[in-house]
Structures are given as structure tokens and as C-alpha cells.
Design a protein around this motif. Structure first.
Motif, mmCIF file in Angstrom:
data_model
loop_
_atom_site.group_PDB
_atom_site.id
_atom_site.type_symbol
_atom_site.label_atom_id
_atom_site.label_comp_id
_atom_site.label_asym_id
_atom_site.label_seq_id
_atom_site.Cartn_x
_atom_site.Cartn_y
_atom_site.Cartn_z
ATOM 1 N N GLN A 192 1.713 4.971 0.968
ATOM 2 C CA GLN A 192 2.198 3.680 0.456
ATOM 3 C C GLN A 192 3.639 3.699 -0.028
ATOM 4 O OE1 GLN A 192 0.375 2.692 -3.608
ATOM 5 N NE2 GLN A 192 0.918 0.785 -3.523
ATOM 6 N N ASP A 193 4.290 4.811 -0.200
ATOM 7 C CA ASP A 193 5.727 5.046 -0.582
ATOM 8 C C ASP A 193 6.519 4.741 0.844
ATOM 9 O OD1 ASP A 193 5.583 5.501 -3.124
ATOM 10 O OD2 ASP A 193 5.437 7.862 -2.757
ATOM 11 N N TYR A 194 5.890 5.204 2.052
ATOM 12 C CA TYR A 194 6.470 5.016 3.327
ATOM 13 C C TYR A 194 6.302 3.494 3.572
ATOM 14 C CZ TYR A 194 6.623 5.203 8.378
ATOM 15 O OH TYR A 194 7.268 4.806 9.694
ATOM 16 N N PHE A 195 5.234 2.832 3.393
ATOM 17 C CA PHE A 195 5.093 1.548 3.481
ATOM 18 C C PHE A 195 5.972 0.588 2.862
ATOM 19 C CE2 PHE A 195 0.543 1.442 5.361
ATOM 20 C CZ PHE A 195 0.588 1.803 6.382
ATOM 21 N N ASP A 196 6.288 1.029 1.384
ATOM 22 C CA ASP A 196 7.197 0.232 0.706
ATOM 23 C C ASP A 196 8.592 0.318 1.179
ATOM 24 O OD1 ASP A 196 5.238 -0.563 -1.350
ATOM 25 O OD2 ASP A 196 5.675 1.047 -2.425
ATOM 26 N N ASN A 197 8.928 1.466 1.936
ATOM 27 C CA ASN A 197 10.340 1.732 2.488
ATOM 28 C C ASN A 197 10.390 0.964 3.811
ATOM 29 O OD1 ASN A 197 11.298 3.026 0.167
ATOM 30 N ND2 ASN A 197 10.470 4.777 0.848
ATOM 31 N N ASN A 198 9.519 0.917 4.747
ATOM 32 C CA ASN A 198 9.633 0.725 5.988
ATOM 33 C C ASN A 198 8.734 -0.581 6.450
ATOM 34 O OD1 ASN A 198 10.974 3.229 7.082
ATOM 35 N ND2 ASN A 198 9.505 4.166 5.883
ATOM 36 N N VAL A 199 7.998 -0.962 5.884
ATOM 37 C CA VAL A 199 6.902 -1.899 6.290
ATOM 38 C C VAL A 199 6.997 -3.369 5.512
ATOM 39 C CG1 VAL A 199 4.555 -2.695 6.744
ATOM 40 C CG2 VAL A 199 5.224 -0.282 7.156
ATOM 41 N N VAL A 200 6.952 -3.071 4.169
ATOM 42 C CA VAL A 200 6.814 -4.104 3.107
ATOM 43 C C VAL A 200 8.237 -4.908 3.083
ATOM 44 C CG1 VAL A 200 6.548 -4.965 0.798
ATOM 45 C CG2 VAL A 200 4.996 -3.128 1.790
ATOM 46 N N GLY A 201 8.265 -6.269 3.004
ATOM 47 C CA GLY A 201 9.472 -6.978 2.746
ATOM 48 C C GLY A 201 9.330 -8.468 2.594
ATOM 49 N N GLY A 202 10.399 -9.023 2.274
ATOM 50 C CA GLY A 202 10.076 -10.513 1.731
ATOM 51 C C GLY A 202 9.737 -11.197 0.440
ATOM 52 N N THR A 203 9.554 -12.478 0.382
ATOM 53 C CA THR A 203 9.310 -13.034 -0.723
ATOM 54 C C THR A 203 8.104 -12.658 -1.428
ATOM 55 O OG1 THR A 203 10.804 -15.126 -0.140
ATOM 56 C CG2 THR A 203 9.328 -15.306 -1.909
ATOM 57 N N ASN A 204 7.901 -12.242 -2.455
ATOM 58 C CA ASN A 204 6.684 -11.948 -3.225
ATOM 59 C C ASN A 204 5.600 -10.879 -2.353
ATOM 60 O OD1 ASN A 204 5.705 -12.519 -5.680
ATOM 61 N ND2 ASN A 204 4.429 -14.164 -5.042
ATOM 62 N N SER A 205 6.555 -9.974 -1.652
ATOM 63 C CA SER A 205 5.718 -9.092 -1.010
ATOM 64 C C SER A 205 5.349 -7.834 -1.758
ATOM 65 C CB SER A 205 6.583 -8.377 0.367
ATOM 66 O OG SER A 205 7.720 -8.043 -0.388
ATOM 67 N N PHE A 206 4.268 -7.103 -1.244
ATOM 68 C CA PHE A 206 3.599 -5.975 -2.314
ATOM 69 C C PHE A 206 2.929 -5.107 -1.156
ATOM 70 C CE2 PHE A 206 0.660 -9.346 -1.933
ATOM 71 C CZ PHE A 206 -0.554 -8.690 -1.420
ATOM 72 N N SER A 207 2.558 -3.746 -1.605
ATOM 73 C CA SER A 207 1.666 -2.928 -1.057
ATOM 74 C C SER A 207 0.492 -2.720 -2.057
ATOM 75 C CB SER A 207 2.476 -1.596 -0.611
ATOM 76 O OG SER A 207 2.738 -0.962 -1.761
ATOM 77 N N LEU A 208 -0.560 -2.139 -1.687
ATOM 78 C CA LEU A 208 -1.586 -1.826 -2.310
ATOM 79 C C LEU A 208 -2.257 -0.261 -1.624
ATOM 80 C CD1 LEU A 208 -3.765 -4.954 -2.716
ATOM 81 C CD2 LEU A 208 -2.289 -3.861 -4.561
ATOM 82 N N PHE A 209 -3.008 0.286 -2.536
ATOM 83 C CA PHE A 209 -3.641 1.679 -2.056
ATOM 84 C C PHE A 209 -5.158 1.719 -2.183
ATOM 85 C CE2 PHE A 209 -4.879 5.834 -3.589
ATOM 86 C CZ PHE A 209 -4.610 6.558 -2.167
#
Length: 257
Positions: free
Chosen positions: A190-207
Motif C-alpha cells: 500500500q505504501d508502494y502504491f501511494d508513492n508510485n500509483v496513486v495520484g490526482g484529485t481526491n485519490s486514495f488507496s485501500l488495503f
């Protein structure tokens, strides 16, 4: 990244369920690309649970209600969605389909149940994002949408093709408003996704702790993406900052309109 109160959308309805063809132009609330990891680290049983999670989500009454909710005329009550699988390469398995009723959501769930797996051994997250972005751009030409979102799910880091961060930045510079992610089995992923995948307006990650937990997690994720909300609670002080940013964004949208 462009604001997308109204984006142009070209309807390329080539779904694997039936011989649907593009009809008249549509206006939707969200154009959504589901980008699903099918690399070699996901065995047959895990793959089935993952795909069943998406299928169950579109059969779920709360998801169907979220899609068709018009909010007293403030929403259109519809989305457009396609489905992409990625491994070493990426493949669009279901073309865009407009969902504006519970029955059409069920039809899309039926189509997911009939998808064959894109066999590919490595993990090309960036390939999936890049293909999703290009399909959205192709679709955003003649019709209109308020928001464009890429929804990524996976159980591993990238080890093939274009870097996810490069694909993410290119997508956000084009027509995509947000890229969200769900990490399966690994909290560090999830940390990897936050740093490399997630982006843009109101974006988020879940586990999701495992593939059994994926079903409830993907429903939560899709509901948030359909309604344009962020399911992650914010510290109380952050709301003051966001309210100021939101006011500036609204002013920019009005000026651009």
C-alpha cells in the motif's frame, strides 16, 4: 491536469457480452477503468476471488443505487466502465459500457463472470495504467463525463514495462482526474502504491488483508469512486485546508467554463 466538469467522450461500446455497438452520445458522472493484476503471483483460486469481488460489487444494491442516484438532479445517475487486466502486458477484456440502471449493472456483472484471464507472468502495473489512460482518452471525445478515474488492484510491485509513476503522471497530465489503488495481502505494498500509483484529485488507496477480504474492500472502493468521495478519514485540521483548496478549485472551474 485538466478540470473535467464536462469532458468529451467517444462511445466505443465493444463489450464481450453481446454485440453492443456505439449508439448516441452519453453524459455520465464517472468514466471508470478497472485495472486488475493477473500476474503469475496470483494463483487460480486468488484470481477467481478477485474477479468475483468485482462481479459481486456490480450486483450489490448499494453500488447500483450509488450509480443511479441523481442527487435531486445534481447527478446524471450513470457511469461508463471498462475492465483491463495486466501482467507483463495489459489487455482490455471488456470495453466501455454505460450503466444507468440496476439491470445494466447486473449485465456488466454477468460480463465480468464471462471474462477469460489474460495470461501473463510478470507485473506491469504501468502497462495497465497506460492502457487505461489511452482507452479513457479514446472514449473522452464525443460524449461527456464529470470525472475520469482509474481503479488499480494488485498484490505486487511493478517489475515489467513502463514505470507506474511515469504512466501515472502521463495519465494525470492527459484526461484522468484520479488514480486509486487497492493493495492485497501486503501493507508495505500500500505504501508502494501511494508513492508510485496513486495520484490526482481526491485519490486514495485501500488495503485488503487477503483475497477473501477483497470482496468488501473493492465494494468500498468502487462506492467511493462512483460518488467522487474519499473513504479515508482526514484529521480534523485538514478539513480547513481542503475547504480553502476546494473553493479555489471551484472558482477555477467556473472561470474555465
Amino acid at each position: 491536469m485538466p478540470n473535467t466538469i464536462l469532458k468529451s467522450v467517444a462511445l466505443s461500446v465493444g463489450l464481450a457480452f453481446g454485440s453492443l455497438t456505439a449508439a448516441s452520445a452519453a453524459t455520465v458522472d464517472t468514466v471508470l477503468s478497472l485495472v486488475i493484476d493477473v500476474s503469475g503471483s496470483i494463483d487460480g483460486g486468488e484470481y477467481d476471488l478477485q474477479m468475483k469481488g468485482y462481479e459481486d460489487a456490480f450486483r450489490d444494491s448499494s453500488i447500483q443505487n450509488a450509480i443511479t442516484d441523481t442527487d435531486g438532479g445534481n447527478r446524471n445517475g450513470s457511469i461508463a466502465v471498462n475492465l483491463i487486466q495486466f501482467g507483463t502486458s495489459a489487455s482490455e477484456r471488456l470495453g466501455f459500457f454505460v450503466i444507468d440502471s440496476a439491470q445494466k449493472a447486473t449485465d456488466f456483472a454477468d460480463a465480468i463472470a464471462g471474462v477469460t484471464r489474460h495470461n501473463s507472468t510478470r507485473t506491469g502495473i504501468g502497462e495497465g495504467i497506460q492502457l487505461a489512460s489511452s482507452t479513457i482518452t479514446d472514449w473522452l471525445k464525443d460524449n461527456s463525463a464529470s470525472r475520469a478515474v482509474i481503479d488499480v488492484s494488485g498484490d505486487g510491485t511493478n517489475n515489467a514495462g513502463i514505470a507506474p509513476s511515469t504512466a501515472r503522471d502521463a495519465a494525470l497530465a492527459a484526461d484522468v482526474d484520479a488514480i486509486n489503488a487497492i493493495a492485497i495481502e501486503s501493507a508495505s505494498l500500500q505504501d508502494y502504491f501511494d508513492n508510485n500509483v496513486v495520484g490526482g484529485t481526491n485519490s486514495f488507496s485501500l488495503f485488503a488483508s487477503d483475497f477473501d477480504d477483497f470482496d468488501s474492500a473493492i465494494k468500498r472502493k468502487l462506492r467511493a469512486e462512483i460518488t467522487g468521495t474519499n473513504p479515508i478519514p482526514l484529521p480534523a485540521g485538514a478539513w480547513l485546508l481542503l475547504s480553502g483548496i476546494g473553493g479555489l478549485a471551484a472558482l477555477r472551474r467556473r472561470k474555465k467554463a
